[in-house]
Write a protein that holds these residues in place. Structure first.
Motif, PDB file in Angstrom:
ATOM      1  N   UNK A 504       0.823  -1.214   0.000  1.00  0.00           N
ATOM      2  CA  UNK A 504       0.000   0.000   0.000  1.00  0.00           C
ATOM      3  C   UNK A 504       0.863   1.273   0.000  1.00  0.00           C
ATOM      4  N   UNK A 505       1.993   1.324   0.740  1.00  0.00           N
ATOM      5  CA  UNK A 505       2.846   2.526   0.663  1.00  0.00           C
ATOM      6  C   UNK A 505       3.323   2.850  -0.741  1.00  0.00           C
ATOM      7  N   UNK A 506       3.389   1.858  -1.626  1.00  0.00           N
ATOM      8  CA  UNK A 506       3.763   2.144  -3.012  1.00  0.00           C
ATOM      9  C   UNK A 506       2.751   3.079  -3.659  1.00  0.00           C
ATOM     10  N   UNK A 507       1.464   2.798  -3.421  1.00  0.00           N
ATOM     11  CA  UNK A 507       0.423   3.638  -4.008  1.00  0.00           C
ATOM     12  C   UNK A 507       0.482   5.048  -3.427  1.00  0.00           C
ATOM     13  N   UNK A 508       0.711   5.138  -2.116  1.00  0.00           N
ATOM     14  CA  UNK A 508       0.817   6.450  -1.485  1.00  0.00           C
ATOM     15  C   UNK A 508       2.016   7.230  -2.023  1.00  0.00           C
TER      16      UNK A 508
END
Length: 517
Positions: A504-508
């Protein structure tokens, strides 16, 4: 929902600062991630092949970032964007669901004048029209208007509940469960009546020795059996870990019509007006519940027709009315006169809390409304809705050939769309007449909805408007992100992998990179 940790947020911001603005979208090769995003993703351990991205400025669709963009992906709740955008265009931003009380008769005739004694000797029809706001108080107000404005005091012909706007009228019966918790609100399959969203509130409270269960409202006729609900040690916040689906059982000796309804739970109804009504159904709670725990939870655990009958009878008698005969399911005659009508909020207003909170049940209700409006004679509502949305996509210049729709809410293991097609749809809608309405429905980064705790302290905070998507093996974001110059980008990013949550941090990081350009 995952919140960026302070170290990770600082790492993203530091990488963005070091990269500056020189690495614009035009310098990225096809299939290449920006350096700060690639660095974040490398720490997730999720293969790059599991990530699909389409991101570009609205005025420069050939620029930006493209990675696996043509691959159909499971988008989870980002699929709600299709339903919302199609509904705004096909139904209209001012369209409203409605609930009606009707009687048989010429709808063009003069207003009904009840018999001098106030008796209605023909059936009263309670007709559902996909009204998202029909809660207990709205039904009470409708019945009060019938009692006071129409002068009706006795319903001698009984009540007929008409759910036939959708085909089948009871879409939840026989439908497979999505997961192991079909009784929780996110799993509700709505029907056209949609009374209180098919939910009832339960207060569960335990001490060291027993569990007490009290529903609200306290509709009569329900017996709650807690003998199979055992006390156990454990954290109250994890109360449902070993909770089992309650069992609802109509008691055949009483006249209330009921349909066998697995995975549904009744409510314990206590004394009403000082009297204890005879039980017409039993709810058996099962599994375990923590000691010294107090929980308030809305559940979809009652047979809908049983609940509707109980609610109508109790609310009507509380207004001083009498009801003879049964409360049964059926269909209002084509020639029927409306006595009382309730309407929900205009669609554009309804979609705002629906998409910001990612409300599955109401999205499914709107999807079915699309189907009801488009259905051919004899066609079921759900396939009609799927067809209507795909036909609408074609009007937006998007080929729906490999788009897979099921319920329109993304609560599905089969729904699919590629990031390229989702982005093309979002770009087309933004240029169209309902772009502002759709934009207003989306969570604002770091401010509200499902993004209220994400993007804090990043360039996207307070600026990006995006729909989130989360399922087992899926994380996704789709929406609009203004860059540092104010130029608006359309951004769609999806990860399909058993370790998706770790990425999920990749998307952020991707959204933050766009916002910093």
């Amino acid at each position: 929902m995952q919140v960026l940790s302070t170290p990770l947020r600082l790492a993203i911001l530091s990488a963005l600062a070091l990269s500056g603005c020189a690495t614009g979208p035009e310098r990225l090769r096809p299939g290449e991630l920006p350096a700060p995003v690639a660095a974040v993703h490398a720490r997730s351990g999720v293969p790059l092949d599991a990530l699909a991205v389409m991101a570009y400025p609205l005025n420069q669709p050939s620029g930006g970032l493209r990675l696996n963009a043509d691959r159909p992906m499971q988008g989870a709740s980002t699929m709600k964007l299709l339903t919302a955008a199609a509904a705004l265009d096909r139904l209209g931003p001012n369209s409203r669901g409605r609930t009606e009380l009707l009687v048989d008769g010429d709808p063009t005739a003069a207003p009904l004048l009840p018999a001098p004694d106030g008796h209605l000797r023909t059936p009263l029809y309670l007709k559902g029209g996909a009204d998202a706001d029909l809660d207990w108080s709205a039904l009470w107000l409708m019945l009060r208007e019938l009692r006071e404005r129409q002068g009706i005091s006795a319903l001698d012909g009984g009540v007929v509940v008409d759910r036939t706007m959708f085909r089948p009228a009871r879409p939840e019966l026989g439908a497979p469960d999505f997961d192991e918790q079909p009784e929780f609100p996110y799993n509700v399959i709505p029907d056209a009546l949609n009374l209180n969203g098919s939910l009832l509130s339960f207060d569960l409270q335990s001490d060291a020795q027993q569990v007490q269960v009290r529903p609200f409202p306290l509709f009569g006729g329900l017996e709650v059996d807690t003998q199979q609900l055992q006390l156990a040690d454990g954290a109250c916040k994890d109360w449902d870990d070993r909770w089992q689906i309650p069992q609802f059982q109509p008691l055949p000796a009483l006249p209330t019509a009921a349909v066998p309804f697995p995975a549904q739970v009744p409510t314990h109804a206590g004394p009403v007006n000082g009297d204890t009504p005879p039980a017409s159904a039993r709810l058996t709670l099962r599994g375990t519940f923590p000691r010294d725990c107090q929980v308030r939870q809305s559940l979809n655990v009652l047979d809908r027709q049983w609940t509707t009958a109980q609610a109508v009878r109790q609310l009507w008698t509380s207004l001083g009315g009498s009801l003879s005969g049964e409360v049964r399911e059926g269909q209002a005659p084509a020639q029927a006169r409306v006595l009382v009508r309730h309407q929900d909020r205009p669609l554009a207003e309804l979609l705002r809390p629906v998409l910001k909170a990612s409300d599955n049940a109401t999205t499914r209700l709107i999807f079915q409304r699309l189907g009801a409006a488009a259905a051919l004679p004899g066609e079921d509502t759900l396939p009609a809705a799927q067809r209507a949305v795909k036909e609408w996509l074609m009007t937006q210049g998007v080929d729906p050939g490999d788009v897979v729709l099921e319920n329109g809410a993304g609560l599905s293991r089969v729904e699919r769309i590629s990031p390229a097609k989702m982005a093309a749809m979002l770009a087309s809608v933004h240029r169209g007449r309902h772009g502002p309405e759709l934009m207003a429905t989306l969570p604002v980064a770091g401010a509200d909805g499902t993004l209220s705790r994400r993007f804090k302290g990043t360039p996207a905070e307070g600026r990006a408007r995006m729909k989130t998507g989360t399922l087992r093996d899926v994380v996704a974001l789709a929406g609009y992100v203004p860059d540092a110059s104010g130029q608006l980008w359309v951004v769609v990013a999806v990860i399909n992998d058993e370790r998706a949550a770790a990425a999920r941090p990749t998307l952020d990081a991707l959204v933050s990179w766009v916002a910093a350009q």
